[in-house]
Scaffold this motif. Structure first.
Motif, PDB file in Angstrom:
ATOM      1  N   MET A   1      32.448  56.608  57.407  1.00 32.63           N
ATOM      2  CA  MET A   1      32.387  55.970  58.704  1.00 32.63           C
ATOM      3  C   MET A   1      31.889  54.537  58.578  1.00 32.63           C
ATOM      4  O   MET A   1      32.362  53.664  59.279  1.00 32.63           O
ATOM      5  N   LEU A   2      30.936  54.295  57.687  1.00 30.61           N
ATOM      6  CA  LEU A   2      30.417  52.942  57.499  1.00 30.61           C
ATOM      7  C   LEU A   2      31.529  51.989  57.074  1.00 30.61           C
ATOM      8  O   LEU A   2      31.624  50.877  57.592  1.00 30.61           O
ATOM      9  N   ALA A   3      32.382  52.435  56.169  1.00 27.54           N
ATOM     10  CA  ALA A   3      33.473  51.578  55.698  1.00 27.54           C
ATOM     11  C   ALA A   3      34.403  51.210  56.850  1.00 27.54           C
ATOM     12  O   ALA A   3      34.848  50.055  56.956  1.00 27.54           O
ATOM     13  N   THR A   4      34.678  52.150  57.720  1.00 31.32           N
ATOM     14  CA  THR A   4      35.540  51.871  58.877  1.00 31.32           C
ATOM     15  C   THR A   4      34.879  50.870  59.811  1.00 31.32           C
ATOM     16  O   THR A   4      35.527  49.926  60.283  1.00 31.32           O
ATOM     17  N   GLU A   5      33.598  51.056  60.076  1.00 29.28           N
ATOM     18  CA  GLU A   5      32.873  50.115  60.938  1.00 29.28           C
ATOM     19  C   GLU A   5      32.834  48.724  60.324  1.00 29.28           C
ATOM     20  O   GLU A   5      32.980  47.720  61.032  1.00 29.28           O
ATOM     21  N   LEU A   6      32.628  48.654  59.016  1.00 27.74           N
ATOM     22  CA  LEU A   6      32.617  47.354  58.342  1.00 27.74           C
ATOM     23  C   LEU A   6      33.988  46.689  58.387  1.00 27.74           C
ATOM     24  O   LEU A   6      34.091  45.478  58.604  1.00 27.74           O
ATOM     25  N   ALA A   7      35.040  47.475  58.184  1.00 27.86           N
ATOM     26  CA  ALA A   7      36.390  46.920  58.252  1.00 27.86           C
ATOM     27  C   ALA A   7      36.679  46.383  59.649  1.00 27.86           C
ATOM     28  O   ALA A   7      37.236  45.281  59.800  1.00 27.86           O
ATOM     29  N   ASN A   8      36.278  47.110  60.668  1.00 26.50           N
ATOM     30  CA  ASN A   8      36.435  46.626  62.045  1.00 26.50           C
ATOM     31  C   ASN A   8      35.624  45.366  62.277  1.00 26.50           C
ATOM     32  O   ASN A   8      36.080  44.439  62.962  1.00 26.50           O
ATOM     33  N   TYR A   9      34.434  45.315  61.723  1.00 30.40           N
ATOM     34  CA  TYR A   9      33.571  44.134  61.845  1.00 30.40           C
ATOM     35  C   TYR A   9      34.237  42.908  61.231  1.00 30.40           C
ATOM     36  O   TYR A   9      34.227  41.825  61.829  1.00 30.40           O
ATOM     37  N   VAL A  10      34.855  43.068  60.071  1.00 31.28           N
ATOM     38  CA  VAL A  10      35.567  41.961  59.425  1.00 31.28           C
ATOM     39  C   VAL A  10      36.667  41.446  60.357  1.00 31.28           C
ATOM     40  O   VAL A  10      36.832  40.231  60.535  1.00 31.28           O
ATOM     41  N   LEU A  11      37.407  42.366  60.965  1.00 28.50           N
ATOM     42  CA  LEU A  11      38.478  41.967  61.880  1.00 28.50           C
ATOM     43  C   LEU A  11      37.939  41.321  63.154  1.00 28.50           C
ATOM     44  O   LEU A  11      38.532  40.371  63.677  1.00 28.50           O
ATOM     45  N   ILE A  12      36.826  41.808  63.645  1.00 31.69           N
ATOM     46  CA  ILE A  12      36.193  41.214  64.826  1.00 31.69           C
ATOM     47  C   ILE A  12      35.743  39.789  64.515  1.00 31.69           C
ATOM     48  O   ILE A  12      35.900  38.879  65.336  1.00 31.69           O
ATOM     49  N   LEU A  13      35.180  39.579  63.328  1.00 31.18           N
ATOM     50  CA  LEU A  13      34.787  38.230  62.916  1.00 31.18           C
ATOM     51  C   LEU A  13      36.000  37.315  62.823  1.00 31.18           C
ATOM     52  O   LEU A  13      35.944  36.144  63.242  1.00 31.18           O
ATOM     53  N   ASP A  14      37.089  37.832  62.284  1.00 28.58           N
ATOM     54  CA  ASP A  14      38.317  37.047  62.177  1.00 28.58           C
ATOM     55  C   ASP A  14      38.816  36.639  63.561  1.00 28.58           C
ATOM     56  O   ASP A  14      39.199  35.488  63.780  1.00 28.58           O
ATOM     57  N   LEU A  42      31.250  47.121  48.636  1.00 27.29           N
ATOM     58  CA  LEU A  42      30.153  47.935  48.121  1.00 27.29           C
ATOM     59  C   LEU A  42      30.097  49.296  48.824  1.00 27.29           C
ATOM     60  O   LEU A  42      29.828  50.317  48.188  1.00 27.29           O
ATOM     61  N   ALA A  43      30.353  49.306  50.116  1.00 24.51           N
ATOM     62  CA  ALA A  43      30.333  50.571  50.861  1.00 24.51           C
ATOM     63  C   ALA A  43      31.468  51.483  50.419  1.00 24.51           C
ATOM     64  O   ALA A  43      31.285  52.696  50.277  1.00 24.51           O
ATOM     65  N   VAL A  44      32.635  50.903  50.179  1.00 26.30           N
ATOM     66  CA  VAL A  44      33.788  51.710  49.761  1.00 26.30           C
ATOM     67  C   VAL A  44      33.578  52.261  48.352  1.00 26.30           C
ATOM     68  O   VAL A  44      33.842  53.436  48.086  1.00 26.30           O
ATOM     69  N   LEU A  45      33.099  51.409  47.447  1.00 28.61           N
ATOM     70  CA  LEU A  45      32.889  51.842  46.066  1.00 28.61           C
ATOM     71  C   LEU A  45      31.702  52.780  45.928  1.00 28.61           C
ATOM     72  O   LEU A  45      31.657  53.593  45.010  1.00 28.61           O
ATOM     73  N   ASP A  46      30.715  52.625  46.806  1.00 28.43           N
ATOM     74  CA  ASP A  46      29.577  53.545  46.884  1.00 28.43           C
ATOM     75  C   ASP A  46      28.920  53.800  45.532  1.00 28.43           C
ATOM     76  O   ASP A  46      28.604  54.930  45.190  1.00 28.43           O
ATOM     77  N   ASN A  47      28.721  52.730  44.761  1.00 29.32           N
ATOM     78  CA  ASN A  47      28.132  52.934  43.442  1.00 29.32           C
ATOM     79  C   ASN A  47      26.813  52.193  43.227  1.00 29.32           C
ATOM     80  O   ASN A  47      26.229  52.314  42.165  1.00 29.32           O
ATOM     81  N   ASP A  48      26.366  51.432  44.212  1.00 29.48           N
ATOM     82  CA  ASP A  48      25.130  50.681  44.025  1.00 29.48           C
ATOM     83  C   ASP A  48      24.427  50.513  45.378  1.00 29.48           C
ATOM     84  O   ASP A  48      24.562  49.488  46.036  1.00 29.48           O
ATOM     85  N   ILE A  83      26.040  48.265  62.948  1.00 26.48           N
ATOM     86  CA  ILE A  83      26.093  48.551  61.519  1.00 26.48           C
ATOM     87  C   ILE A  83      24.705  48.559  60.911  1.00 26.48           C
ATOM     88  O   ILE A  83      24.324  49.495  60.199  1.00 26.48           O
ATOM     89  N   LYS A  84      23.920  47.525  61.184  1.00 29.22           N
ATOM     90  CA  LYS A  84      22.595  47.433  60.546  1.00 29.22           C
ATOM     91  C   LYS A  84      21.656  48.533  61.030  1.00 29.22           C
ATOM     92  O   LYS A  84      20.713  48.882  60.322  1.00 29.22           O
ATOM     93  N   ALA A  85      21.921  49.093  62.206  1.00 26.42           N
ATOM     94  CA  ALA A  85      21.073  50.181  62.707  1.00 26.42           C
ATOM     95  C   ALA A  85      21.183  51.429  61.833  1.00 26.42           C
ATOM     96  O   ALA A  85      20.313  52.296  61.876  1.00 26.42           O
ATOM     97  N   GLN A  86      22.220  51.491  61.011  1.00 23.84           N
ATOM     98  CA  GLN A  86      22.410  52.634  60.121  1.00 23.84           C
ATOM     99  C   GLN A  86      21.540  52.554  58.867  1.00 23.84           C
ATOM    100  O   GLN A  86      21.501  53.488  58.072  1.00 23.84           O
TER     101      GLN A  86
END
Length: 87
Positions: A1-14, A42-48, A83-86
């Motif tokens: 879910m975080l990745a989806t919210e971040l992707a939407n955030y990128v589009l909202i910024l655009d 980083l959220a998608v790769l979920d490794n760090d 997003i940051k509330a998570q």
């Protein structure tokens, strides 16, 4: 879910950059968008999780230390707050 919210955030910024009537705001939106892309990766790769938290903190620093004039900032600001509330 975080990745989806971040992707939407990128589009909202655009969208905010495209519709801002203040030329001085556009480079800030581009900076936010570029940094949000790193967070998304980083959220998608979920490794760090430590680096993800560091980038979240750095992105918050960008928001706190910049001043957007146009009302176009409200939707990205709301998306970022959710997003940051998570964390």
């Amino acid at each position: 879910m975080l990745a989806t919210e971040l992707a939407n955030y990128v589009l909202i910024l655009d969208d905010a950059a495209a519709h801002s009537s203040k030329a001085d705001d556009r480079p800030l939106y581009e900076k936010y968008r570029a940094h949000a892309g790193i967070i998304l990766a980083l959220a998608v790769l979920d490794n760090d999780s430590q680096r993800l938290q560091e980038e979240i903190d750095a992105h918050e620093h960008l928001w706190v230390h910049s001043w957007l004039v146009d009302d176009a900032y409200q939707k990205p600001a709301d998306a970022w707050t959710a997003i940051k509330a998570q964390f």
